[in-house]
Design an enzyme around this catalytic site. Structure first.
Site, PDB file in Angstrom:
ATOM      1  N   LYS A  10       0.747  -1.199   0.070  1.00  0.00           N
ATOM      2  CA  LYS A  10      -0.047  -0.142   0.190  1.00  0.00           C
ATOM      3  C   LYS A  10       0.963   1.311   0.110  1.00  0.00           C
ATOM      4  CE  LYS A  10      -4.504  -1.624   1.643  1.00  0.00           C
ATOM      5  NZ  LYS A  10      -5.515  -1.368   2.751  1.00  0.00           N
ATOM      6  N   LYS A  69      -5.464 -11.455  -7.730  1.00  0.00           N
ATOM      7  CA  LYS A  69      -6.703 -11.618  -7.196  1.00  0.00           C
ATOM      8  C   LYS A  69      -7.917 -10.557  -7.607  1.00  0.00           C
ATOM      9  CE  LYS A  69      -8.110 -10.144  -2.508  1.00  0.00           C
ATOM     10  NZ  LYS A  69      -7.889  -9.990  -1.000  1.00  0.00           N
ATOM     11  N   LYS A  90     -11.752  -4.903  -5.044  1.00  0.00           N
ATOM     12  CA  LYS A  90     -12.635  -3.944  -5.513  1.00  0.00           C
ATOM     13  C   LYS A  90     -11.780  -2.640  -5.811  1.00  0.00           C
ATOM     14  CE  LYS A  90     -13.935  -3.894  -0.391  1.00  0.00           C
ATOM     15  NZ  LYS A  90     -12.579  -3.793   0.330  1.00  0.00           N
TER      16      LYS A  90
END
Ligand code: TRP
Length: 335
Positions: A117, A199, A202
């Site tokens: 992140k 993966k 969202k």
């Protein structure tokens, strides 16, 4: 709602930071309702975790309620499961601070999610992003959680939770229950339709990479049509056929057919036919959830009553652990 006290606690959470995808549903939420008889289950909308990345306030507010509605529309009965929003229970922030003081800088620096992140949000590597695992540990430990259903990407966070809880117990005596990650047998990992080794997420910027639970039938069919496959033409579950394997997994989830049955069904029919069939099975499979979701969203009063009741019961449970912790570490408590 009230838990019976002989059952183990299950806790999991989803961030209201994007529109939930088929991956969240098939990989997690859909399976949660199968736990409700055996365990006391708690599902939290973790809005405090969401703000470690900048959020638009109106969207965060809207998605918080949407996430709750999707929990319920997916079959989580609010009379059986404790559903609430993290920021409604101040004990999460309170325990997170205490745990911060028992979590090492070096430990947090090793978290792969933090590294990922930080790379993605180079202009906003804030302290919350760094201490994210302490807040997650607080979520879990406040409720004496035994099992945490999560995907593999969250396993490292469960491990640090266990380490910190054990460290605390060593110093102060039995305080926290040591949780374990729980991967339900039926849990299915769903991959991106655009890059089927990644993966389904969202937060993917590519529109076509993920099916959103609230996508229209047209959008679902269009996205499956564009799904990346391979240069072969044979619908077969095999190594190296990541795209087709993923589509077969999704088809299997909605039709309950085995891989062999699917191979037989599409024998000699090519990818076009198969993709259309997956799109239709998915759209039809999500239709009841979408209808229930729409019904719930039209009844904000009901959703708010669930949130109030959830926050009140969660606060009651959490305050017991928090005051025990405060007492053990030596915070002065008045009678
Ligand atoms: N970090 C989790 C995720 O991004 C969400 C989460 C927050 C969570 N607190 C939790 C999951 C506690 C399980 C238990 O998926």
């Amino acid at each position: 709602m009230e838990f019976s006290n002989d059952k183990k606690i299950v806790f999991s959470g989803v961030q209201p930071s994007g529109n939930l995808t088929l991956g969240n549903y098939l990989g997690a939420i859909k399976n949660w309702k199968t736990l409700q008889d055996e365990y006391n289950c708690i599902y939290c909308v973790v809005d405090m975790h969401a703000i470690t990345v900048r959020q638009d306030p109106a969207e965060l507010r809207r998605r918080t309620l949407e996430t709750l509605a999707i929990y319920i529309a997916s079959g989580l009965d609010p009379k059986e499961n404790l559903l609430f929003v993290q920021s409604h229970v101040p004990a999460h922030a309170q325990l997170a601070w205490v745990l911060d003081c028992y979590t090492m800088f070096g430990e947090l620096s090793r978290m792969t999610q933090f590294k990922d992140k930080s790379a993605k949000n180079a202009q906003n590597i804030n302290a919350g992003l760094f201490t994210y695992p302490s807040l997650m540990a607080a979520d879990i430990l406040l409720y004496k959680t035994a099992l945490v259903p999560v995907g593999v990407d969250q396993k490292q966070h469960i491990e640090i939770t266990r380490d910190v809880a054990e460290r605390f117990n060593q110093i102060y005596g039995e305080t926290f229950v040591i949780p374990e990650p729980y991967m339900p047998k039926t849990g299915t990992k769903i991959f991106s339709l655009a890059e089927p080794t990644k993966k389904m997420s969202k937060s993917d910027e590519n529109e076509n990479a993920s099916i959103k639970l609230l996508d229209t039938k047209d959008a679902i069919i269009r996205k499956f049509k564009r799904a990346v496959t391979d240069s072969d033409t044979c619908v077969k579950y095999a190594e190296g056929k990541d795209g087709i394997n993923n589509l077969m997994t999704i088809y299997s989830c909605f039709t309950s057919k085995s891989m062999e049955e699917i191979e037989k069904e599409f024998d000699g029919r090519g990818y076009g036919d198969f993709k259309l069939a997956v799109g239709e099975a998915c759209a039809d499979g999500l239709a009841p959830l979408q209808a229930e979701y729409a019904r719930l969203m039209a009844d904000k009063g009901y959703l708010e009553s669930i949130l109030k009741e959830g926050a009140s019961y969660a606060s009651y449970l959490a305050s017991k652990t928090l005051s025990k912790v405060y007492r053990k570490i030596g915070f002065y408590q008045t009678k």
